[in-house]
Scaffold this active site. Structure first.
Site, PDB file in Angstrom:
ATOM      1  CB  ILE A 128      -0.989   0.023   1.195  1.00 27.90           C
ATOM      2  CG1 ILE A 128      -0.259   0.150   2.532  1.00 27.90           C
ATOM      3  CG2 ILE A 128      -1.887  -1.198   1.178  1.00 27.90           C
ATOM      4  CD1 ILE A 128      -1.211   0.303   3.723  1.00 27.90           C
ATOM      5  CG  ASP A 129      -0.175   4.480  -2.498  1.00 26.86           C
ATOM      6  OD1 ASP A 129       0.314   3.561  -3.172  1.00 26.86           O
ATOM      7  OD2 ASP A 129      -1.080   5.240  -2.903  1.00 26.86           O
ATOM      8  CE  LYS A 130       7.424   8.239   3.116  1.00 31.45           C
ATOM      9  NZ  LYS A 130       8.522   9.085   2.585  1.00 31.45           N
ATOM     10  NE  ARG A 167      -2.175   9.097  -3.765  1.00 34.40           N
ATOM     11  CZ  ARG A 167      -0.903   9.222  -3.375  1.00 34.40           C
ATOM     12  NH1 ARG A 167      -0.214   8.144  -3.011  1.00 34.40           N
ATOM     13  NH2 ARG A 167      -0.320  10.396  -3.337  1.00 34.40           N
TER      14      ARG A 167
END
Length: 254
Positions: A56-58, A157
């Site tokens: 998952i994104d930072k 996103r």
């Protein structure tokens, strides 16, 4: 001032560990920032060797699962590859969607521009599908549930950007880092604007739930990551002001 923990433990056994991570932590090595703080390195101090099976994104908070041995790693990696894992995210976005449910099926190309964003590219992109559900409107904002059926970089996103929406405090896709402040949504707010602390000042995207098949027992398991303090504070304030609760309206609670 209390320091936010890097992670809390949702579940742990001999084969897997499920963590609820804070925003700002990588979950594995990143080619763009090799020195950035990593969840796997921090958690290995407590659990020993861990194997990443998804990302998952930072700047996304929430549910992350690691395998603890090679057999579990192979099994879980295959589940993600074959799209057998159900993933549910919650996010706060700017604006008012004109739909209750929307499926976005647009091909995405990672590293598609100079900013290393994922962009829509019908020719070179890979097939991607995200199902969005409106959880409620709160003044200038809206709560959304996002269920990505594929696992591309920045998929949620990028798909939101493609339909003209952006997540709160997303500088990469939305270009707007304006934090959420109580003074801007609550009538007759009587605080001091000079000393007011924002309710939320980071990417408002949370990996809320994962549903997997246990790699050893074959049991269907569901893991839910409670909102972190900043997102929970925003939820409570918005619930009081607008009467909208994304946790109550989320599909698994209907």
């Amino acid at each position: 001032m209390k320091i936010t923990p890097d992670y809390t433990v949702i579940y742990n056994d001999d084969d897997i560990v499920v963590l609820n991570k804070r925003s700002g932590l990588l979950i594995a090595r990143d080619r763009y920032d090799e020195d950035a703080a990593r969840l796997d390195e921090l958690a290995e101090k407590e659990f020993g060797r861990l194997y990443a099976v998804h990302r998952i994104d930072k700047d996304t908070s929430g549910c992350v699962i690691y395998a603890k041995n090679s057999d579990a790693h192979k099994n879980l990696s295959l589940q993600f590859e074959e799209r057998k894992v159900q993933k549910t995210y919650h996010c706060l976005v700017y604006g008012h969607p004109l739909w209750e449910k929307k499926t976005v099926d647009l091909k995405l190309l990672p590293d598609g521009d100079a900013r290393h964003r994922t962009i829509v590219n019908s020719k070179w992109g890979k097939a991607c599908t995200t199902e969005f559900t409106l959880l409620g409107i709160c003044g200038p904002y809206a709560w959304l549930q996002a269920c990505p059926k594929t696992g591309r970089t920045h998929q949620i996103r990028a798909h939101l950007d493609a339909i003209g929406m952006s997540i709160v405090c997303d500088p990469l896709y939305g270009g707007n880092q304006k934090p959420v402040r109580l003074s801007e949504v609550k009538r007759n707010w009587r605080g001091d604007e000079d000393t007011e602390r924002p309710l939320l000042s980071r990417l408002a995207l949370h990996a809320y739930k994962l549903e997997i098949t246990h790699p050893s027992s074959g049991e269907k398991m569901t893991f839910t990551a409670p909102y972190p303090k900043d997102l929970e504070a925003t939820r409570k304030q918005f619930k009081n002001i607008f009467g909208v609760d994304p946790l109550k309206n989320s599909s698994e609670n209907k």
